[in-house]
Design a protein around this motif. Structure first.
Motif, mmCIF file in Angstrom:
data_model
loop_
_atom_site.group_PDB
_atom_site.id
_atom_site.type_symbol
_atom_site.label_atom_id
_atom_site.label_comp_id
_atom_site.label_asym_id
_atom_site.label_seq_id
_atom_site.Cartn_x
_atom_site.Cartn_y
_atom_site.Cartn_z
ATOM 1 N N ALA A 190 14.450 -26.750 -10.841
ATOM 2 C CA ALA A 190 15.431 -25.654 -10.749
ATOM 3 C C ALA A 190 15.472 -25.079 -9.339
ATOM 4 N N GLY A 191 14.312 -24.995 -8.706
ATOM 5 C CA GLY A 191 14.249 -24.477 -7.328
ATOM 6 C C GLY A 191 14.414 -22.979 -7.277
ATOM 7 N N HIS A 192 15.625 -22.519 -7.464
ATOM 8 C CA HIS A 192 15.916 -21.085 -7.492
ATOM 9 C C HIS A 192 16.752 -20.815 -8.735
ATOM 10 N N GLY A 193 16.227 -20.016 -9.652
ATOM 11 C CA GLY A 193 16.918 -19.796 -10.917
ATOM 12 C C GLY A 193 16.245 -18.730 -11.748
ATOM 13 N N LEU A 194 16.412 -18.819 -13.038
ATOM 14 C CA LEU A 194 15.886 -17.813 -13.972
ATOM 15 C C LEU A 194 15.181 -18.515 -15.127
ATOM 16 N N GLY A 208 12.832 -12.294 -18.453
ATOM 17 C CA GLY A 208 12.027 -13.461 -18.108
ATOM 18 C C GLY A 208 11.479 -13.341 -16.710
ATOM 19 N N PHE A 209 11.631 -14.413 -15.921
ATOM 20 C CA PHE A 209 11.053 -14.447 -14.587
ATOM 21 C C PHE A 209 12.008 -15.138 -13.616
ATOM 22 N N SER A 223 8.299 -16.623 -10.419
ATOM 23 C CA SER A 223 8.016 -15.483 -9.556
ATOM 24 C C SER A 223 7.926 -14.211 -10.393
ATOM 25 N N HIS A 224 8.494 -13.113 -9.905
ATOM 26 C CA HIS A 224 8.299 -11.803 -10.538
ATOM 27 C C HIS A 224 9.148 -11.651 -11.799
ATOM 28 N N PRO A 225 8.749 -10.754 -12.700
ATOM 29 C CA PRO A 225 9.472 -10.565 -13.963
ATOM 30 C C PRO A 225 10.832 -9.926 -13.757
ATOM 31 N N VAL A 226 11.766 -10.288 -14.652
ATOM 32 C CA VAL A 226 13.151 -9.841 -14.583
ATOM 33 C C VAL A 226 13.564 -9.307 -15.948
ATOM 34 N N SER A 227 14.347 -8.244 -15.957
ATOM 35 C CA SER A 227 14.892 -7.708 -17.202
ATOM 36 C C SER A 227 16.269 -7.124 -16.917
ATOM 37 N N GLU A 228 16.936 -6.661 -17.974
ATOM 38 C CA GLU A 228 18.244 -6.018 -17.872
ATOM 39 C C GLU A 228 19.278 -6.920 -17.201
ATOM 40 N N VAL A 229 19.301 -8.171 -17.606
ATOM 41 C CA VAL A 229 20.325 -9.089 -17.118
ATOM 42 C C VAL A 229 20.983 -9.779 -18.315
#
Length: 454
Positions: free
Chosen positions: A372-376, A399-400, A408-414
């Motif tokens: 994926a390289g750069h993604g979610l 997710g991340f 990488s770092h955690p992600v939310s609200e998307v």
């Protein structure tokens, strides 16, 4: 822990026979009767204390009658002889007033399953867990979650077991049934850091207790997942590769199953209604159903109409092989049932699948992340929305972020959105398939979805 004799189907014999006999005597041309027995117990703990205990046991019966091309369904938990007779007579009276359905009726005699029991499927574990044992298991799961640094509390830990028995009898002579069991453990954990709180969970469910993950393992996983989400932020909107964790990737297979249901196709409300035989996925993709899988969570020796079940290729080499049909949908489409009838107590047969799996690929989840390289990387989903006639799809996720081929770092609200045709066409399965649910998939990498963030 104790062992008990396997469940007997005999208590369901007389009520089902009486239902059909009374229905025919009242004027039905055909009838089928379903009997269910259920016994379940669960214990929930919170903060080391008992929060809830649930213990249930009972019988239920359902009857479907046909008078010409009219049908009606009724159900009851009263197995007394007088109640059964009144139930059958009421069903026939209802059928006589129902609108005509040219596709209703029993399954064709030549399609009925010769397999009438669960022998060989190993679906019933006679192990009984007493309330004290269930409580101990729930406490162990909670303690394991709380032992993870950063976990502030557990929102509840539960241990459970259940027995069930099902028997189907028809006026055409079909009589089959089987018993099954299920053991489970689950826990939800809340982590906190610098005033920020995140929640996550883990669970496991199996037919046999010996196959169940330990409560400590489930609790530890829930705690680690919650801590990993601390510090989550939104991310910039973009069109990026998306990786669905194994825990959520099966939802994509579930969306496919709904779209190829014979009922949806017959009504013209599926975005895949014109795609029988079409290539929907890459040529290496196989999606296979195995209703006869040993100890499978939804294994069944026959479907809800008594039709024989067996391994079924839903997607073969990327192409759509067949609709999923019960008898009614098959008649409407001018085809034959595929053995996907699902009988409810008080409704005509619907459509369901058993032990479906998107087959594993060759690459590990880590290799997919690198690709994926750069993604979610999606770990959890909220409120999915699907337009069944267009395939447009959107869902809130957490997710991340994937950066430079690593998580990488955690992600939310998307929110992610796109069309399932594009998702299916780009799908790459990982190698980590496990049969954990009724519908299963490994970690998958897909394109064609847009991320809506800050």
């Amino acid at each position: 822990m104790a062992l008990a004799d396997p469940l007997s189907l005999e208590p369901l014999d007389a009520p089902l026979t009486a239902l059909i006999d009374h229905a025919l005597a009242a004027g039905a041309d055909a009838a089928d009767a379903l009997g269910l027995y259920g016994r379940a117990a669960s214990i929930t703990v919170r903060g080391g204390e008992l929060e809830d205990i649930d213990n249930s046991e009972g019988f239920d019966i359902g009857l479907r009658v046909m008078v010409g091309q009219r049908q009606a369904c009724v159900s009851s938990s009263d197995l007394s002889s007088g109640a059964i007779q009144r139930l059958a007579e009421r069903a026939v009276a209802m059928a006589k007033l129902a609108p005509e359905d040219p596709y209703c009726g029993l399954a064709p005699q030549d399609r009925l399953s010769p397999r009438r029991s669960g022998d060989g499927l190993d679906l019933f574990d006679p192990t009984i867990l007493l309330p004290a044992e269930l409580k101990t298991r729930a406490l162990e799961a909670e303690a394991a979650a709380l032992a993870i640094p950063g976990v502030r509390q557990a929102e509840g830990a539960q241990a459970s077991f259940a027995w069930s028995a099902v028997r189907l009898r028809t006026s055409a002579g079909f009589d089959g049934g089987y018993a099954a069991s299920r053991h489970g453990v689950s826990v939800s954990a809340v982590a906190e850091r610098d005033g920020s709180m995140e929640r996550d969970y883990d669970h496991d469910g199996t037919r046999w207790l010996s196959d169940l993950r330990t409560p400590e393992d489930v609790g530890r996983e829930a705690g680690e997942r919650a801590v990993a989400r601390l510090g989550a932020t939104s991310m910039s909107s973009a069109a990026l590769p998306i990786i669905f964790d194994r825990r959520v990737s099966a939802s994509l297979v579930g969306a496919l199953i709904g779209a190829i249901s014979g009922n949806a196709v017959a009504r013209g409300v599926s975005f895949l209604k014109d795609d029988l035989g079409a290539t929907l996925f890459p040529s290496n993709i196989q999606i296979i159903e195995d209703p006869l899988r040993r100890r499978g969570l939804s294994s069944r020796p026959f479907d809800g109409e008594g039709i024989e079940t067996g391994e079924f290729e839903i997607i073969k080499n990327g192409g759509l092989s067949s609709w999923l049909m019960n008898t009614s949908a098959a008649r409407q489409l001018g085809l034959e049932s595929t053995g996907h009838g699902a009988r409810g107590l008080s409704s005509p047969p619907g459509i369901s699948t058993s032990n479906v799996a998107l087959m594993a690929g060759d690459e590990s989840p880590e290799a997919l992340i690198a690709k994926a390289g750069h993604g979610l990387f999606v770990r959890e989903m909220f409120g999915p929305s699907l337009n069944p006639t267009t395939g447009d799809y959107s869902v809130g996720v957490s997710g991340f972020l994937i950066e430079n081929g690593v998580r990488s770092h955690p992600v939310s609200e998307v929110t992610i959105a796109g069309n399932l045709r594009d998702v299916f066409a780009s799908l790459i399965p990982g190698s980590d398939l496990h049969y954990e649910h009724e519908t299963n998939a490994p970690t998958v990498l897909v394109e064609g979805l847009t991320i809506a963030g800050r």
